[in-house]
Scaffold this active site. Structure first.
Site, PDB file in Angstrom:
ATOM      1  N   SER A 145      41.935 -13.727   9.128  1.00  0.00           N
ATOM      2  CA  SER A 145      41.937 -12.265   8.961  1.00  0.00           C
ATOM      3  C   SER A 145      40.936 -11.644   9.915  1.00  0.00           C
ATOM      4  O   SER A 145      39.953 -12.296  10.321  1.00  0.00           O
ATOM      5  CB  SER A 145      41.529 -11.908   7.530  1.00  0.00           C
ATOM      6  OG  SER A 145      41.322 -10.515   7.404  1.00  0.00           O
ATOM      7  N   TYR A 158      35.230 -12.217   0.554  1.00  0.00           N
ATOM      8  CA  TYR A 158      36.492 -12.335   1.302  1.00  0.00           C
ATOM      9  C   TYR A 158      36.199 -12.540   2.797  1.00  0.00           C
ATOM     10  O   TYR A 158      36.781 -13.428   3.437  1.00  0.00           O
ATOM     11  CB  TYR A 158      37.368 -11.107   1.066  1.00  0.00           C
ATOM     12  CG  TYR A 158      38.713 -11.232   1.746  1.00  0.00           C
ATOM     13  CD1 TYR A 158      39.627 -12.213   1.348  1.00  0.00           C
ATOM     14  CD2 TYR A 158      39.061 -10.396   2.805  1.00  0.00           C
ATOM     15  CE1 TYR A 158      40.852 -12.354   1.991  1.00  0.00           C
ATOM     16  CE2 TYR A 158      40.286 -10.529   3.448  1.00  0.00           C
ATOM     17  CZ  TYR A 158      41.176 -11.502   3.038  1.00  0.00           C
ATOM     18  OH  TYR A 158      42.385 -11.649   3.683  1.00  0.00           O
TER      19      TYR A 158
HETATM   20  P1  NDP Z   1      50.455 -11.314  -0.818  1.00  0.00           P
HETATM   21  O1  NDP Z   1      49.611 -10.992  -2.003  1.00  0.00           O
HETATM   22  O2  NDP Z   1      51.694 -10.555  -0.579  1.00  0.00           O
HETATM   23  O3  NDP Z   1      50.802 -12.889  -0.830  1.00  0.00           O
HETATM   24  C1  NDP Z   1      49.832 -13.841  -1.168  1.00  0.00           C
HETATM   25  C2  NDP Z   1      50.513 -15.175  -1.414  1.00  0.00           C
HETATM   26  O4  NDP Z   1      49.495 -16.158  -1.667  1.00  0.00           O
HETATM   27  C3  NDP Z   1      51.429 -15.138  -2.604  1.00  0.00           C
HETATM   28  O5  NDP Z   1      52.612 -15.829  -2.307  1.00  0.00           O
HETATM   29  C4  NDP Z   1      50.645 -15.872  -3.690  1.00  0.00           C
HETATM   30  O6  NDP Z   1      51.550 -16.576  -4.531  1.00  0.00           O
HETATM   31  C5  NDP Z   1      49.865 -16.866  -2.831  1.00  0.00           C
HETATM   32  N1  NDP Z   1      48.690 -17.393  -3.515  1.00  0.00           N
HETATM   33  C6  NDP Z   1      47.560 -16.752  -3.886  1.00  0.00           C
HETATM   34  N2  NDP Z   1      46.739 -17.585  -4.524  1.00  0.00           N
HETATM   35  C7  NDP Z   1      47.368 -18.791  -4.574  1.00  0.00           C
HETATM   36  C8  NDP Z   1      47.041 -20.056  -5.126  1.00  0.00           C
HETATM   37  N3  NDP Z   1      45.905 -20.264  -5.798  1.00  0.00           N
HETATM   38  N4  NDP Z   1      47.912 -21.080  -4.973  1.00  0.00           N
HETATM   39  C9  NDP Z   1      49.074 -20.889  -4.322  1.00  0.00           C
HETATM   40  N5  NDP Z   1      49.455 -19.714  -3.787  1.00  0.00           N
HETATM   41  C10 NDP Z   1      48.600 -18.687  -3.921  1.00  0.00           C
HETATM   42  O7  NDP Z   1      49.469 -11.172   0.445  1.00  0.00           O
HETATM   43  P2  NDP Z   1      49.653 -11.479   2.005  1.00  0.00           P
HETATM   44  O8  NDP Z   1      50.992 -11.981   2.304  1.00  0.00           O
HETATM   45  O9  NDP Z   1      49.168 -10.297   2.721  1.00  0.00           O
HETATM   46  O10 NDP Z   1      48.567 -12.616   2.171  1.00  0.00           O
HETATM   47  C11 NDP Z   1      48.838 -13.872   2.749  1.00  0.00           C
HETATM   48  C12 NDP Z   1      47.594 -14.355   3.478  1.00  0.00           C
HETATM   49  O11 NDP Z   1      47.265 -13.429   4.505  1.00  0.00           O
HETATM   50  C13 NDP Z   1      46.345 -14.439   2.588  1.00  0.00           C
HETATM   51  O12 NDP Z   1      45.633 -15.590   2.973  1.00  0.00           O
HETATM   52  C14 NDP Z   1      45.567 -13.183   2.960  1.00  0.00           C
HETATM   53  O13 NDP Z   1      44.198 -13.307   2.743  1.00  0.00           O
HETATM   54  C15 NDP Z   1      45.904 -13.069   4.431  1.00  0.00           C
HETATM   55  N6  NDP Z   1      45.746 -11.769   5.059  1.00  0.00           N
HETATM   56  C16 NDP Z   1      46.339 -10.634   4.556  1.00  0.00           C
HETATM   57  C17 NDP Z   1      46.196  -9.429   5.221  1.00  0.00           C
HETATM   58  C18 NDP Z   1      46.773  -8.156   4.706  1.00  0.00           C
HETATM   59  O14 NDP Z   1      46.243  -7.074   5.038  1.00  0.00           O
HETATM   60  N7  NDP Z   1      47.849  -8.179   3.954  1.00  0.00           N
HETATM   61  C19 NDP Z   1      45.467  -9.352   6.488  1.00  0.00           C
HETATM   62  C20 NDP Z   1      44.876 -10.582   6.919  1.00  0.00           C
HETATM   63  C21 NDP Z   1      45.037 -11.743   6.227  1.00  0.00           C
HETATM   64  P3  NDP Z   1      51.418 -16.746  -6.125  1.00  0.00           P
HETATM   65  O15 NDP Z   1      50.650 -15.571  -6.646  1.00  0.00           O
HETATM   66  O16 NDP Z   1      52.838 -16.789  -6.582  1.00  0.00           O
HETATM   67  O17 NDP Z   1      50.716 -18.048  -6.286  1.00  0.00           O
HETATM   68  C1  8X3 Z   2      43.082  -8.398   5.012  1.00  0.00           C
HETATM   69  C2  8X3 Z   2      42.733  -7.340   6.003  1.00  0.00           C
HETATM   70  O1  8X3 Z   2      40.999  -5.556   6.582  1.00  0.00           O
HETATM   71  O2  8X3 Z   2      41.756  -5.694   4.256  1.00  0.00           O
HETATM   72  O3  8X3 Z   2      42.602  -9.632   5.405  1.00  0.00           O
HETATM   73  O4  8X3 Z   2      40.286  -7.362   5.155  1.00  0.00           O
HETATM   74  S1  8X3 Z   2      41.373  -6.466   5.473  1.00  0.00           S
END
Ligand code: NDP
Ligand code: 8X3
Length: 259
Positions: A145, A158
């Site tokens: 991220s 985070y």
């Molecule tokens: P979502 O919340 O849409 O998806 C998150 C996914 O992670 C879900 O499928 C959830 O599945 C899974 N997850 C969370 N905890 C667990 C666990 N303990 N075991 C298995 N699966 C888990 O968010 P994003 O798609 O945005 O996030 C995906 C990744 O991208 C994350 O690592 C996030 O930190 C990162 N990210 C997101 C950004 C954003 O702004 N959206 C920017 C930068 C990075 P379930 O709950 O079914 O287990």
């Molecule tokens: C998610 C993007 O800017 O909310 O990783 O941290 S931010």
């Protein structure tokens, strides 16, 4: 020359929503075999159906909680029965919990972030590496991220775990040198998925505010980058990618149009 993903085996963690779910559909369009995991199995089932329709060679889903070593090992043992070789691993499971300052932080939130983003990535990678070591050109994509590069208020843990993700990726890059296995970090900025709904514990209006007045990234933008990273020729390793929406010049500088 690009590397074709047809009939390649791809494992994506956290594929029940957001980047993971969209990534699965994109790999499916390339004709790959998809293995997807997350805690919400009903959601995985729906994503699996989308993948099948998109043209996957095959689709397999399994309950996965990356916060638990036994659960990760059981899921990867099941995966090993499907295939002796893994071509692409996307360590995507994770997210943020809360926006408290350090002074106000809650143990449960801290622990959830460390368990999924940091230890979860370690557990899954450790379990999967034996399936990738004899497979030059295979690819590990770790989802980092912008938060791992720049700290912000209310983001201490985070930002900390995403900074750790960057260092883990770099350690792996060194440890895997000479094996042909590639590893890189894909670091998005603001992207509208379920991320903020999770971070704000289901509060839709707080989540909406994060993206108000700008065009954020969407899951498809990140899924396209995953495919690009995984289809480089074997001698090319994409060490890192930072993707932000045009309106986000920096963590603290976004251009928003509000009425
Ligand atoms: P979502 O919340 O849409 O998806 C998150 C996914 O992670 C879900 O499928 C959830 O599945 C899974 N997850 C969370 N905890 C667990 C666990 N303990 N075991 C298995 N699966 C888990 O968010 P994003 O798609 O945005 O996030 C995906 C990744 O991208 C994350 O690592 C996030 O930190 C990162 N990210 C997101 C950004 C954003 O702004 N959206 C920017 C930068 C990075 P379930 O709950 O079914 O287990
Ligand atoms: C998610 C993007 O800017 O909310 O990783 O941290 S931010």
């Amino acid at each position: 020359m690009n590397t074709s993903l047809k009939d390649k085996w791809v494992f994506i963690t956290g594929a029940s929503a957001g980047f993971g779910a969209e990534g699965a559909v994109h790999f499916a369009r390339e004709g790959a075999h998809l293995v997807i995991g997350a805690r919400r199995v009903d959601r995985l089932e729906a994503v699996a159906a989308q993948c099948q329709e998109a043209g996957a060679a095959s689709v397999h889903f399994h309950e996965l909680d990356v916060a638990c070593t036994a659960n990760v090992n059981a899921c990867v043992a099941w995966l090993k029965e499907l295939t002796p070789q893994l071509d692409v691993l996307v360590n995507n499971a994770g997210g943020a919990h809360g926006t408290d300052t350090v002074a106000e932080g809650k143990d449960a939130d801290w622990e959830a972030m460390v368990q999924s983003n940091f230890l979860g990535l370690m557990r899954v990678t450790r379990a999967c590496l034996p399936l990738m070591m004899e497979n030059a050109g295979s690819t590990i994509i770790n989802i980092g991220s912008i938060a791992g590069r720049v700290a912000y208020e209310g983001g201490s843990v985070y930002c900390g775990v995403k900074a750790a993700e960057k260092q883990i990726t770099q350690s792996l890059r060194l440890e895997l040198n000479g094996t042909g296995v590639r590893v890189g970090t894909l670091d998005p900025g603001l992207a509208e998925t379920e991320f903020s709904i999770v971070r704000f514990k289901g509060d839709q209006s707080k989540s909406d505010k994060v993206y108000e007045g700008l065009d954020p990234l969407v899951a498809e933008d990140i899924a396209e980058a995953m495919i690009w990273m995984a289809t480089r020729p074997p001698h090319v390793c994409i060490d890192e990618i930072l993707i932000k929406c045009t309106a986000q010049a920096a963590v603290h500088k976004t251009h928003r149009v509000t009425d």
